[in-house]
Every structure is written in structure tokens, then in C-alpha cells.
Design a protein around this motif. Structure first.
Motif, PDB file in Angstrom:
ATOM      1  N   PRO A   1       0.428  -1.106   0.302  1.00  0.00           N
ATOM      2  CA  PRO A   1       0.125   0.347   0.547  1.00  0.00           C
ATOM      3  C   PRO A   1       1.442   1.002  -0.123  1.00  0.00           C
ATOM      4  CG  PRO A   1      -0.103  -1.409   2.113  1.00  0.00           C
ATOM      5  CD  PRO A   1       0.852  -1.922   0.902  1.00  0.00           C
ATOM      6  N   GLY A   2       0.792   2.265  -1.046  1.00  0.00           N
ATOM      7  CA  GLY A   2       0.757   3.571  -1.034  1.00  0.00           C
ATOM      8  C   GLY A   2       2.496   3.624  -1.429  1.00  0.00           C
ATOM      9  N   VAL A   3       3.175   2.077  -2.213  1.00  0.00           N
ATOM     10  CA  VAL A   3       4.073   2.466  -2.820  1.00  0.00           C
ATOM     11  C   VAL A   3       3.926   2.983  -4.158  1.00  0.00           C
ATOM     12  CG1 VAL A   3       5.871   0.970  -3.836  1.00  0.00           C
ATOM     13  CG2 VAL A   3       5.057   0.316  -1.468  1.00  0.00           C
ATOM     14  N   GLN A   4       5.151   3.175  -4.802  1.00  0.00           N
ATOM     15  CA  GLN A   4       4.828   4.020  -6.395  1.00  0.00           C
ATOM     16  C   GLN A   4       5.320   3.029  -7.076  1.00  0.00           C
ATOM     17  OE1 GLN A   4       6.909   7.505  -7.483  1.00  0.00           O
ATOM     18  NE2 GLN A   4       6.720   7.221  -9.483  1.00  0.00           N
ATOM     19  N   PHE A   5       5.248   2.132  -8.558  1.00  0.00           N
ATOM     20  CA  PHE A   5       5.656   1.188  -9.120  1.00  0.00           C
ATOM     21  C   PHE A   5       6.309   1.673  -9.624  1.00  0.00           C
ATOM     22  CE2 PHE A   5       2.524  -1.714  -6.804  1.00  0.00           C
ATOM     23  CZ  PHE A   5       2.803  -2.061  -5.614  1.00  0.00           C
ATOM     24  N   ALA A   6       7.660   1.200 -10.890  1.00  0.00           N
ATOM     25  CA  ALA A   6       8.044   1.982 -11.435  1.00  0.00           C
ATOM     26  C   ALA A   6       9.179   0.083 -13.070  1.00  0.00           C
ATOM     27  CB  ALA A   6       9.001   3.126 -11.395  1.00  0.00           C
ATOM     28  N   ASN A   7       9.224   0.496 -14.383  1.00  0.00           N
ATOM     29  CA  ASN A   7       9.242  -0.196 -14.999  1.00  0.00           C
ATOM     30  C   ASN A   7      10.505   1.012 -16.130  1.00  0.00           C
ATOM     31  OD1 ASN A   7       7.148   0.093 -16.120  1.00  0.00           O
ATOM     32  ND2 ASN A   7       6.563  -1.664 -16.666  1.00  0.00           N
ATOM     33  N   GLY A   8       9.821   2.722 -16.589  1.00  0.00           N
ATOM     34  CA  GLY A   8      10.413   2.501 -17.300  1.00  0.00           C
ATOM     35  C   GLY A   8      12.097   2.834 -18.088  1.00  0.00           C
ATOM     36  N   TYR A   9      13.127   1.981 -17.284  1.00  0.00           N
ATOM     37  CA  TYR A   9      14.251   1.434 -17.510  1.00  0.00           C
ATOM     38  C   TYR A   9      14.376   1.235 -18.714  1.00  0.00           C
ATOM     39  CZ  TYR A   9      17.118   3.858 -14.336  1.00  0.00           C
ATOM     40  OH  TYR A   9      17.536   5.199 -13.214  1.00  0.00           O
ATOM     41  N   VAL A  10      13.404  -0.783 -18.389  1.00  0.00           N
ATOM     42  CA  VAL A  10      13.380  -1.542 -19.600  1.00  0.00           C
ATOM     43  C   VAL A  10      12.562  -1.326 -20.993  1.00  0.00           C
ATOM     44  CG1 VAL A  10      12.247  -3.786 -19.659  1.00  0.00           C
ATOM     45  CG2 VAL A  10      12.820  -3.266 -17.608  1.00  0.00           C
ATOM     46  N   HIS A  11      11.806   0.269 -20.541  1.00  0.00           N
ATOM     47  CA  HIS A  11      11.414   0.441 -21.942  1.00  0.00           C
ATOM     48  C   HIS A  11      11.513   1.729 -22.046  1.00  0.00           C
ATOM     49  CE1 HIS A  11       7.160  -1.485 -21.221  1.00  0.00           C
ATOM     50  NE2 HIS A  11       7.736  -1.329 -20.411  1.00  0.00           N
ATOM     51  N   GLY A  12      13.024   2.078 -21.694  1.00  0.00           N
ATOM     52  CA  GLY A  12      14.013   2.755 -22.290  1.00  0.00           C
ATOM     53  C   GLY A  12      13.796   4.148 -22.190  1.00  0.00           C
ATOM     54  N   ARG A  13      12.442   4.419 -20.559  1.00  0.00           N
ATOM     55  CA  ARG A  13      11.927   5.694 -20.845  1.00  0.00           C
ATOM     56  C   ARG A  13      12.640   6.007 -19.283  1.00  0.00           C
ATOM     57  NH1 ARG A  13       6.716   5.859 -22.476  1.00  0.00           N
ATOM     58  NH2 ARG A  13       6.684   7.701 -21.240  1.00  0.00           N
ATOM     59  N   ALA A  14      12.208   7.539 -18.757  1.00  0.00           N
ATOM     60  CA  ALA A  14      12.753   7.689 -17.546  1.00  0.00           C
ATOM     61  C   ALA A  14      12.449   6.313 -16.524  1.00  0.00           C
ATOM     62  CB  ALA A  14      11.597   8.730 -17.573  1.00  0.00           C
ATOM     63  N   GLY A  15      13.464   6.025 -14.992  1.00  0.00           N
ATOM     64  CA  GLY A  15      13.537   4.838 -14.337  1.00  0.00           C
ATOM     65  C   GLY A  15      12.278   4.565 -13.486  1.00  0.00           C
ATOM     66  N   HIS A  16      11.448   6.150 -13.337  1.00  0.00           N
ATOM     67  CA  HIS A  16      10.452   6.421 -12.121  1.00  0.00           C
ATOM     68  C   HIS A  16       8.973   5.904 -13.101  1.00  0.00           C
ATOM     69  CE1 HIS A  16      10.726  10.222 -14.164  1.00  0.00           C
ATOM     70  NE2 HIS A  16       9.111  10.880 -13.223  1.00  0.00           N
ATOM     71  N   LEU A  17       9.173   6.582 -14.355  1.00  0.00           N
ATOM     72  CA  LEU A  17       7.581   5.721 -14.844  1.00  0.00           C
ATOM     73  C   LEU A  17       7.266   4.354 -15.064  1.00  0.00           C
ATOM     74  CD1 LEU A  17       8.143   8.198 -17.457  1.00  0.00           C
ATOM     75  CD2 LEU A  17       7.355   8.738 -15.974  1.00  0.00           C
ATOM     76  N   PHE A  18       5.868   4.287 -14.877  1.00  0.00           N
ATOM     77  CA  PHE A  18       5.614   2.764 -14.712  1.00  0.00           C
ATOM     78  C   PHE A  18       4.750   3.057 -16.169  1.00  0.00           C
ATOM     79  CE2 PHE A  18       2.684  -0.341 -14.596  1.00  0.00           C
ATOM     80  CZ  PHE A  18       2.850  -1.354 -13.712  1.00  0.00           C
ATOM     81  N   VAL A  19       5.294   2.353 -17.555  1.00  0.00           N
ATOM     82  CA  VAL A  19       5.016   1.939 -18.738  1.00  0.00           C
ATOM     83  C   VAL A  19       3.950   0.286 -18.445  1.00  0.00           C
ATOM     84  CG1 VAL A  19       5.251   2.375 -21.428  1.00  0.00           C
ATOM     85  CG2 VAL A  19       6.301   3.308 -19.069  1.00  0.00           C
ATOM     86  N   GLU A  20       2.420   0.377 -19.281  1.00  0.00           N
ATOM     87  CA  GLU A  20       2.154  -0.776 -19.666  1.00  0.00           C
ATOM     88  C   GLU A  20       2.773  -1.783 -20.379  1.00  0.00           C
ATOM     89  OE1 GLU A  20      -2.183  -0.806 -17.913  1.00  0.00           O
ATOM     90  OE2 GLU A  20      -1.885   0.681 -16.242  1.00  0.00           O
ATOM     91  N   ASP A  21       2.495  -0.775 -21.175  1.00  0.00           N
ATOM     92  CA  ASP A  21       3.397  -1.364 -22.715  1.00  0.00           C
ATOM     93  C   ASP A  21       4.149  -0.737 -23.694  1.00  0.00           C
ATOM     94  OD1 ASP A  21       1.562   0.586 -24.034  1.00  0.00           O
ATOM     95  OD2 ASP A  21      -0.348  -0.527 -23.744  1.00  0.00           O
ATOM     96  N   ASP A  22       4.213  -1.015 -24.818  1.00  0.00           N
ATOM     97  CA  ASP A  22       4.782   0.009 -25.533  1.00  0.00           C
ATOM     98  C   ASP A  22       4.614   1.085 -26.376  1.00  0.00           C
ATOM     99  OD1 ASP A  22       7.933  -1.001 -24.618  1.00  0.00           O
ATOM    100  OD2 ASP A  22       7.213  -2.596 -25.096  1.00  0.00           O
ATOM    101  N   GLU A  23       3.363   1.019 -26.261  1.00  0.00           N
ATOM    102  CA  GLU A  23       2.610   1.832 -27.314  1.00  0.00           C
ATOM    103  C   GLU A  23       2.459   3.214 -26.974  1.00  0.00           C
ATOM    104  OE1 GLU A  23       1.083  -0.272 -29.896  1.00  0.00           O
ATOM    105  OE2 GLU A  23       2.340  -1.726 -29.520  1.00  0.00           O
TER     106      GLU A  23
END
Length: 299
Positions: free
Chosen positions: A277-299
Motif C-alpha cells: 500500500p502506498g508504493v509507487q511502482f516503476a518499470n521505465g528503464y526496461v522500456h527506454g524511458r525515465a526510470g520512475h515511470l510505469f509503462v503498461e505497454d510500449d504503445e
């Protein structure tokens, strides 16, 4: 071949009994293949957990889990160097080198190259493999394309960080002590007050980083649940879960279920949010984006 799950070393200063019980539960209940044990951040913490290491390793082995001994990430004294040599001399367990000096000590026999060795290119990967690295955990900043390129070039197993606060840097100074007007030598082990890290905000009160003693970490938790299947197809054979102050048995079960195709990503994401609870998730690096972002897909 099915991808494997690794539980990284606990990076925080948990009470020794809490840490022991954590590993016992991981042994008995968590669907992970490999468990890392050992102090990575601060050698001053080491003596408190040492009495429990043998029983923890025994319990994990009895549960059929591979155990890896993790080294310090920054070695600054003769005492710490001697401890690293003792660690590397253990012929019964695989060692994870988080400092290049430990990789040098273990050269000639199999070892794990930890994420803090910063393997960003094929040359570094090949050098570590020539020294004996049979598994390499890549730094979190790499894009999916870079990960795939390294996986193609690798003779070793490629592991990536898939859950938890990311270890970004390590310092000779103790931020946790300084924040409380204490010195590192007289820190009173105040990092134990922050079992999930101490949040750091910008002047605009926006979560920015987290502090864990001498270590700087991401404020967000890495969450690669949406990317597991695609990354497995690109050559990643292991996914590392960093222990946090949440139900890691339940977290590992979600990652295992998605990898095995037994749970949809959307359902797993909903359950993960409930566990953190209350946590911000991120996966931006894997998608070539800023690391703090969460990207659901590459579209």
C-alpha cells in the motif's frame, strides 16, 4: 526452460531474529529457486546476524533452495577485506561479488556477479565470465534492447532486478546517521528505524529517493510483472526480487504465477498493489524511458 526466481540479499538493517524468521518462512513457503544471504551495505551490521547464518543456510538447503553468500558492496578496511577473503574461501556455497575486489578473490572458481558491479556492455560481461562468473545480475538502468544484446552475448545466466527498491549507490558516509546528527562511528544503528528505507523528498515534498544507511535507493519499487514474459523471450533466465518490509512470500508467488502463465498480469498487479500500500511502482528503464515511470505497454 522455465525462468527462475532469485531472492536478493536483505539490504536493510532488520533485527536479527526478524531476519532469521524471514528466511525460515522463505525456505518453507516461497516459490523461489535461489536465496541470497549476507550483509551488502554495512559491515557493522554483520556480527548481529552471524549466529543465525548456519541455521538459515541449513533450513534453505533442506527446502531445496540454492543459497548464495553475498559480499559487501564497498570494502574500505583491512578487516572488511579479511572478511571478504573468508567469504570467498567457502568452497561449499556460491559467492556473489558486489565489489570488484571480491570478484578478483574468487577468480578461477564459479561466482555470481552482483548488480552493483555495473555490467553495461559485452566487454565487461566477457571479462567477468573469464574470471569465473556463471551468473550476472544486470544493473537496473538497462533498456530491454540492451538486456537482450547482453543475453545474446552471454555464456553465463543473465539475471535482472524485477521487484523492490533499486540499489543505486553506496557511500563511505552514513546518511541515516547524519540525518539524526550522529557520526558513522557512533551511529547507534539508527538505520534499523527504517526497515524499508528512509524516504527522501525534494524541496517540493515529492518522493525522490530512499536512504538505507550508507546506501542510496530508488523511492519507487521496481515492478516488472508486465514485462516478465517478454524479457524471458529475450534471453533473461532469472528475475531478482529485492526483499522489502512486505509479505515477500506472497510477492514471490505472484511473480511465479505470472511466469508460469497461471495468472493474468492485471490480476497480479492488483494483488501486488494490495501487498504494497502506498508504493509507487516503476518499470521505465526496461522500456527506454525515465526510470520512475510505469509503462503498461510500449504503445
Amino acid at each position: 526452460m522455465t525462468a527462475k526466481l532469485t531472492l536478493g540479499p536483505v539490504l536493510f538493517n532488520w533485527k536479527p531474529e526478524t531476519l532469521r524468521d524471514f528466511y525460515f518462512r522463505i525456505a518453507d513457503e516461497a516459490p523461489v529457486d535461489t536465496v541470497h544471504v549476507g550483509e551488502v551495505v554495512c559491515s557493522k551490521r554483520t556480527p548481529f546476524f552471524e549466529p543465525y547464518i548456519a541455521s538459515v543456510v541449513e533450513r534453505l538447503h533442506a527446502a531445496g533452495k540454492e543459497v548464495v553468500l553475498s559480499s559487501l558492496a564497498l570494502i574500505m578496511s583491512e578487516r572488511e577485506m579479511a572478511a571478504a577473503r573468508d567469504l570467498a574461501s567457502d568452497a561449499d556455497l556460491l559467492v556473489e561479488a558486489n565489489d570488484i575486489s571480491v570478484a578478483a578473490i574468487t577468480a578461477g572458481r564459479p561466482f555470481v556477479a552482483g548488480a552493483l558491479l555495473n555490467v553495461y556492455n559485452e566487454g565487461t560481461l566477457a571479462t567477468l565470465e573469464s574470471m569465473g562468473a556463471i551468473r550476472v545480475c544486470l544493473p537496473a538502468e538497462l533498456s530491454g534492447d540492451a538486456i537482450a544484446a547482453l543475453a545474446t552475448a552471454a555464456k553465463s545466466e543473465i539475471e535482472i532486478q524485477a521487484f523492490g527498491r533499486l540499489p543505486l549507490a553506496i557511500s563511505a558516509r552514513c546518511y541515516a546517521a547524519r540525518a539524526r546528527q550522529l557520526t558513522k562511528d557512533a551511529c547507534q544503528y539508527v538505520c534499523a528505524d527504517d526497515p524499508d528505507g528512509m524516504e527522501v523528498e525534494t524541496l517540493d515534498e515529492i518522493p525522490f529517493l530512499a536512504v538505507n544507511g550508507t546506501q542510496t535507493m530508488s523511492s519507487h519499487y521496481m515492478d516488472l510483472l508486465p514485462d516478465l514474459v517478454s524479457l524471458r523471450a529475450r534471453g533473461v533466465s532469472r528475475f531478482r526480487l529485492w526483499p522489502q518490509n512486505v509479505d515477500m512470500v506472497a510477492v514471490s508467488a505472484l511473480f511465479r504465477a505470472v511466469l508460469d502463465g497461471r495468472m493474468a498480469v492485471a490480476e497480479a498487479e492488483d494483488r501486488l498493489a494490495g501487498l504494497c500500500p502506498g508504493v509507487q511502482f516503476a518499470n521505465g528503464y526496461v522500456h527506454g524511458r525515465a526510470g520512475h515511470l510505469f509503462v503498461e505497454d510500449d504503445e
